[in-house]
Design a protein around this motif. Structure first.
Motif, PDB file in Angstrom:
ATOM      1  N   LEU A 296       0.884  -1.238  -0.092  1.00 35.40           N
ATOM      2  CA  LEU A 296      -0.290   0.251   0.571  1.00 35.40           C
ATOM      3  C   LEU A 296       1.310   1.711   0.102  1.00 35.40           C
ATOM      4  O   LEU A 296      -0.137   2.087  -0.918  1.00 35.40           O
ATOM      5  CB  LEU A 296      -0.929  -0.229   1.057  1.00 35.40           C
ATOM      6  N   PRO A 297       1.833   1.286   0.808  1.00 33.30           N
ATOM      7  CA  PRO A 297       2.469   3.097   0.383  1.00 33.30           C
ATOM      8  C   PRO A 297       3.141   3.141  -0.661  1.00 33.30           C
ATOM      9  O   PRO A 297       2.771   4.114  -0.892  1.00 33.30           O
ATOM     10  CB  PRO A 297       3.426   2.132   1.875  1.00 33.30           C
ATOM     11  N   SER A 298       4.021   2.095  -1.090  1.00 36.46           N
ATOM     12  CA  SER A 298       3.771   2.382  -2.918  1.00 36.46           C
ATOM     13  C   SER A 298       3.648   2.613  -3.527  1.00 36.46           C
ATOM     14  O   SER A 298       3.338   3.312  -4.402  1.00 36.46           O
ATOM     15  CB  SER A 298       5.247   1.487  -2.984  1.00 36.46           C
ATOM     16  N   PHE A 299       2.068   2.117  -3.905  1.00 39.14           N
ATOM     17  CA  PHE A 299       0.840   2.704  -4.418  1.00 39.14           C
ATOM     18  C   PHE A 299       0.566   3.620  -4.036  1.00 39.14           C
ATOM     19  O   PHE A 299       0.272   4.032  -5.169  1.00 39.14           O
ATOM     20  CB  PHE A 299      -0.263   1.085  -3.279  1.00 39.14           C
ATOM     21  N   ALA A 300       0.477   4.219  -3.095  1.00 38.79           N
ATOM     22  CA  ALA A 300       0.028   5.699  -2.828  1.00 38.79           C
ATOM     23  C   ALA A 300       1.194   6.084  -3.778  1.00 38.79           C
ATOM     24  O   ALA A 300       0.555   7.474  -3.965  1.00 38.79           O
ATOM     25  CB  ALA A 300      -0.657   5.805  -1.030  1.00 38.79           C
ATOM     26  N   MET A 301       2.145   6.296  -3.148  1.00 42.48           N
ATOM     27  CA  MET A 301       2.889   7.076  -3.977  1.00 42.48           C
ATOM     28  C   MET A 301       3.036   7.265  -5.470  1.00 42.48           C
ATOM     29  O   MET A 301       3.505   8.098  -6.430  1.00 42.48           O
ATOM     30  CB  MET A 301       4.790   6.911  -3.853  1.00 42.48           C
ATOM     31  N   VAL A 302       3.216   6.146  -6.152  1.00 41.56           N
ATOM     32  CA  VAL A 302       2.959   6.170  -7.870  1.00 41.56           C
ATOM     33  C   VAL A 302       1.783   6.579  -7.809  1.00 41.56           C
ATOM     34  O   VAL A 302       1.542   7.249  -8.733  1.00 41.56           O
ATOM     35  CB  VAL A 302       2.799   4.351  -7.602  1.00 41.56           C
ATOM     36  N   VAL A 303       0.923   6.759  -7.331  1.00 37.00           N
ATOM     37  CA  VAL A 303      -1.111   7.070  -7.748  1.00 37.00           C
ATOM     38  C   VAL A 303      -0.630   8.838  -7.441  1.00 37.00           C
ATOM     39  O   VAL A 303      -1.259   9.187  -8.072  1.00 37.00           O
ATOM     40  CB  VAL A 303      -1.736   6.450  -7.167  1.00 37.00           C
ATOM     41  N   ALA A 304       0.076   9.081  -6.555  1.00 35.89           N
ATOM     42  CA  ALA A 304       0.234  10.484  -6.800  1.00 35.89           C
ATOM     43  C   ALA A 304       0.974  11.087  -7.445  1.00 35.89           C
ATOM     44  O   ALA A 304       1.395  12.109  -8.112  1.00 35.89           O
ATOM     45  CB  ALA A 304       1.328  10.968  -5.105  1.00 35.89           C
ATOM     46  N   LEU A 305       2.169  10.081  -8.206  1.00 36.65           N
ATOM     47  CA  LEU A 305       3.107  10.638  -9.355  1.00 36.65           C
ATOM     48  C   LEU A 305       2.568  10.032 -10.447  1.00 36.65           C
ATOM     49  O   LEU A 305       2.701  10.911 -11.126  1.00 36.65           O
ATOM     50  CB  LEU A 305       4.219   9.759  -9.375  1.00 36.65           C
ATOM     51  N   GLY A 306       1.005   9.128 -10.865  1.00 39.53           N
ATOM     52  CA  GLY A 306       0.772  10.123 -12.346  1.00 39.53           C
ATOM     53  C   GLY A 306      -0.002  10.958 -12.086  1.00 39.53           C
ATOM     54  O   GLY A 306      -0.546  10.898 -12.836  1.00 39.53           O
ATOM     55  N   MET A 307      -0.584  11.008 -10.465  1.00 37.14           N
ATOM     56  CA  MET A 307      -1.712  12.218 -11.018  1.00 37.14           C
ATOM     57  C   MET A 307      -0.880  13.784 -11.468  1.00 37.14           C
ATOM     58  O   MET A 307      -0.843  13.981 -11.935  1.00 37.14           O
ATOM     59  CB  MET A 307      -2.338  12.544  -9.311  1.00 37.14           C
ATOM     60  N   ALA A 308       0.523  13.897 -10.475  1.00 37.15           N
ATOM     61  CA  ALA A 308       1.180  14.393 -10.853  1.00 37.15           C
ATOM     62  C   ALA A 308       1.707  14.900 -12.879  1.00 37.15           C
ATOM     63  O   ALA A 308       1.631  15.807 -13.364  1.00 37.15           O
ATOM     64  CB  ALA A 308       2.578  14.319 -10.229  1.00 37.15           C
ATOM     65  N   TYR A 309       2.266  13.693 -13.221  1.00 38.35           N
ATOM     66  CA  TYR A 309       2.060  13.137 -14.082  1.00 38.35           C
ATOM     67  C   TYR A 309       1.145  13.358 -14.762  1.00 38.35           C
ATOM     68  O   TYR A 309       1.782  14.165 -16.099  1.00 38.35           O
ATOM     69  CB  TYR A 309       2.851  11.620 -14.673  1.00 38.35           C
ATOM     70  N   VAL A 310       0.029  12.713 -15.028  1.00 34.45           N
ATOM     71  CA  VAL A 310      -1.420  13.451 -15.812  1.00 34.45           C
ATOM     72  C   VAL A 310      -1.617  14.707 -16.245  1.00 34.45           C
ATOM     73  O   VAL A 310      -1.962  15.601 -17.006  1.00 34.45           O
ATOM     74  CB  VAL A 310      -2.682  12.376 -15.575  1.00 34.45           C
ATOM     75  N   SER A 311      -1.227  15.310 -15.060  1.00 34.47           N
ATOM     76  CA  SER A 311      -1.378  17.349 -14.789  1.00 34.47           C
ATOM     77  C   SER A 311      -0.500  17.693 -15.477  1.00 34.47           C
ATOM     78  O   SER A 311      -0.780  18.721 -15.913  1.00 34.47           O
ATOM     79  CB  SER A 311      -1.785  17.045 -13.668  1.00 34.47           C
ATOM     80  N   TYR A 312       0.618  17.454 -15.045  1.00 32.54           N
ATOM     81  CA  TYR A 312       1.664  18.237 -15.336  1.00 32.54           C
ATOM     82  C   TYR A 312       3.108  17.758 -16.630  1.00 32.54           C
ATOM     83  O   TYR A 312       3.984  18.283 -16.636  1.00 32.54           O
ATOM     84  CB  TYR A 312       2.654  18.882 -14.169  1.00 32.54           C
ATOM     85  N   GLY A 313       2.367  16.701 -17.598  1.00 32.33           N
ATOM     86  CA  GLY A 313       3.547  16.347 -18.101  1.00 32.33           C
ATOM     87  C   GLY A 313       4.172  16.540 -18.981  1.00 32.33           C
ATOM     88  O   GLY A 313       4.237  16.651 -19.872  1.00 32.33           O
ATOM     89  N   GLY A 314       2.350  17.642 -19.819  1.00 32.64           N
ATOM     90  CA  GLY A 314       3.245  18.175 -20.560  1.00 32.64           C
ATOM     91  C   GLY A 314       3.379  19.542 -20.530  1.00 32.64           C
ATOM     92  O   GLY A 314       4.163  20.135 -21.587  1.00 32.64           O
ATOM     93  N   LEU A 315       4.372  19.859 -19.118  1.00 38.13           N
ATOM     94  CA  LEU A 315       5.128  20.851 -19.304  1.00 38.13           C
ATOM     95  C   LEU A 315       5.959  20.801 -18.907  1.00 38.13           C
ATOM     96  O   LEU A 315       7.034  19.541 -19.169  1.00 38.13           O
ATOM     97  CB  LEU A 315       4.979  20.980 -17.629  1.00 38.13           C
ATOM     98  N   PRO A 316       7.401  22.123 -19.852  1.00 35.52           N
ATOM     99  CA  PRO A 316       8.731  21.729 -19.859  1.00 35.52           C
ATOM    100  C   PRO A 316       9.789  20.314 -19.051  1.00 35.52           C
ATOM    101  O   PRO A 316      10.364  19.759 -19.567  1.00 35.52           O
ATOM    102  CB  PRO A 316       9.486  22.856 -20.593  1.00 35.52           C
ATOM    103  N   TRP A 317       9.474  21.246 -18.071  1.00 37.95           N
ATOM    104  CA  TRP A 317      10.230  20.580 -16.438  1.00 37.95           C
ATOM    105  C   TRP A 317       9.759  18.876 -16.799  1.00 37.95           C
ATOM    106  O   TRP A 317      10.853  18.269 -16.050  1.00 37.95           O
ATOM    107  CB  TRP A 317      10.002  21.278 -15.658  1.00 37.95           C
ATOM    108  N   MET A 318       8.777  18.408 -16.347  1.00 39.08           N
ATOM    109  CA  MET A 318       7.958  17.398 -16.641  1.00 39.08           C
ATOM    110  C   MET A 318       8.426  16.449 -16.970  1.00 39.08           C
ATOM    111  O   MET A 318       9.415  14.917 -17.748  1.00 39.08           O
ATOM    112  CB  MET A 318       7.120  17.142 -16.174  1.00 39.08           C
ATOM    113  N   GLN A 319       9.195  17.100 -18.595  1.00 40.19           N
ATOM    114  CA  GLN A 319       9.352  15.921 -19.891  1.00 40.19           C
ATOM    115  C   GLN A 319      11.019  16.219 -19.783  1.00 40.19           C
ATOM    116  O   GLN A 319      11.106  15.406 -20.343  1.00 40.19           O
ATOM    117  CB  GLN A 319       9.215  17.158 -21.027  1.00 40.19           C
ATOM    118  N   ALA A 320      11.180  17.148 -19.067  1.00 42.52           N
ATOM    119  CA  ALA A 320      12.926  17.491 -19.274  1.00 42.52           C
ATOM    120  C   ALA A 320      13.303  15.956 -18.304  1.00 42.52           C
ATOM    121  O   ALA A 320      14.340  15.101 -18.250  1.00 42.52           O
ATOM    122  CB  ALA A 320      13.239  18.418 -19.044  1.00 42.52           C
ATOM    123  N   VAL A 321      12.364  15.886 -17.492  1.00 48.61           N
ATOM    124  CA  VAL A 321      12.932  14.781 -16.072  1.00 48.61           C
ATOM    125  C   VAL A 321      12.906  13.958 -16.853  1.00 48.61           C
ATOM    126  O   VAL A 321      14.002  13.147 -16.584  1.00 48.61           O
ATOM    127  CB  VAL A 321      12.295  15.751 -14.475  1.00 48.61           C
TER     128      VAL A 321
END
Length: 408
Positions: A94-119
């Motif tokens: 569950l802990p890693s699941f929660a972290m991965v989902v949070a990263l998924g939310m950020a990826y979907v929300s900010y994936g189009g931003l240059p800094w996220m693409q650069a990372v």
């Protein structure tokens, strides 16, 4: 299970808190995680006997399923049976699941931003190096100098590269081939194994998942009825990831070829770049590498998709563990079982190696990404103790610096 009067008693609550902590802070991959469990539960706390730990580790190594998660489930089973196995497995994942989902939310929300693409530009290239070294470590550890296993490795690597997909029946065929060559079974041995309750149950579960998946959600079903597919997307996700979870032998990386073939090549749920990013997310979070399935599920169908993908991936190894644990002493050291698993493991490692080539062909887009991939591989080869999360963070910083220069 082994009885030991010198063991320290512990409550189910204490067991849950331990695995929550390990799932939250346990970096380093499956080998490190199983080492932490031995140090903490056997050496320091005395909750688990050495014999029970070794039995659990042996089962986790020869049965399909992510190594660390399966060992956690088994250790939970030792003193608290099915309830303990359930609590330990959930607390660990569950802990890693929660972290991965949070990263998924950020990826979907900010994936189009240059800094996220650069990372992810930098991280994606480094992940190829991590996968290459992972395949090398697995091959030297699990295959050794066995020429027949190396032959299976080579065949599966070549098939994966040529077809750019996984062919699951070849895994089973590899296991049967090694069993026949090593054990030279007669008809009586064959009937004994075929009629084994455990074998019948596991094979039946695998075949049922395969047939249902292919009938309702395979490529032909996709082409014939897209509307039905959309309506049953969660069911499709569940069946696909359950099938993938059934064929994870030796390491969480073994699931990568299956995921790539299904999510990118067959269903077109993800692009090549998104898939590499999903593997990268698993590398920078604690817990089992297989938790990348939750990230993929989130990209495909949001939070319900993440939950379905994670449950379906871990359910096979959970069921296999609680069904096998009471009988493991009887058949765990059977030469036929060991030979069969050796063949499947060699095939799985070959598929991992092949998938590295396939993903590299599609993901290395320019000279900087090629240099990053080669650099990551070289660093991990020469400095074997570099933590993978540190390497991934370094690649992300390089991506932030380089991507703006190459994207214009």
């Amino acid at each position: 299970m082994t009885e030991n009067k010198n063991l320290t008693t512990y409550t189910l609550w204490q067991l849950m808190l331990y695995f929550l902590r390990l799932g939250t802070l346990g970096f380093g991959g499956p080998v490190a995680l199983v080492g932490f469990m031995h140090r903490d539960l056997v050496e320091e706390r005395g909750w688990i006997s050495e014999a029970d730990y070794k039995e659990g580790l042996a089962l986790a190594q020869i049965a399909p399923g992510p190594l660390a998660a399966q060992l956690a489930i088994y250790l939970g089973y030792v003193h608290y049976r099915i309830l303990g196995a359930t609590v330990a497995g959930l607390a660990f994942v569950l802990p890693s699941f929660a972290m991965v989902v949070a990263l998924g939310m950020a990826y979907v929300s900010y994936g189009g931003l240059p800094w996220m693409q650069a990372v992810f530009y930098g991280v994606g290239a480094a992940v190829l190096g991590i996968m290459a070294i992972g395949a090398h470590k697995l091959s030297t550890k699990s295959i050794g100098k066995d020429k027949l296993l190396w032959g299976i490795f080579g065949v599966l690597a070549a098939v994966t590269i040529i077809t750019q997909s996984e062919i699951a029946w070849l895994f089973i065929a590899a296991g049967i081939l090694i069993w026949i060559i090593r054990c030279k079974p007669n008809l009586k041995d064959l009937l004994t194994i075929v009629t084994s309750k455990v074998v019948v149950g596991l094979i039946g579960l695998s075949i049922a998942l395969w047939l249902v998946y292919e009938k309702y959600f395979g490529q032909s079903a996709i082409e014939s009825n897209t509307a039905t597919l959309d309506a049953g997307l969660l069911t499709q996700i569940g069946l696909f990831f359950a099938k993938a979870g059934t064929f994870v032998f030796g390491s969480g990386l073994a699931i990568v070829p299956f995921l790539y073939a299904g999510t990118v090549t067959e269903h077109h749920w993800l692009t090549d770049r998104q898939f590499v990013d999903a593997v990268a997310v698993a590398m920078i979070t604690p817990g089992p590498v297989v938790i990348t399935t939750a990230f993929i599920g989130y990209l495909v169908a949001g939070l319900p998709g993440a939950a379905m993908a994670a449950v379906a991936t871990f359910l096979p190894c959970y069921l296999i563990t609680i069904v096998s644990a009471p009988h493991f002493k009887k058949w765990g050291k059977n030469p036929s079982v060991i030979a069969f698993v050796d063949g499947i493991t060699a095939a799985a490692i070959g598929a991992i190696a092949g998938s590295v080539v396939v993903i590299a062909q599609r993901s290395i887009s320019d000279i900087p990404t090629a240099l990053l991939a080669v650099g990551a591989t070289t660093l991990l080869w020469k400095f074997k103790k570099i933590p993978e999360p540190v390497l991934v963070i370094g690649a992300a910083l390089i991506g932030l610096a380089v991507y703006p220069l190459v994207s214009h």
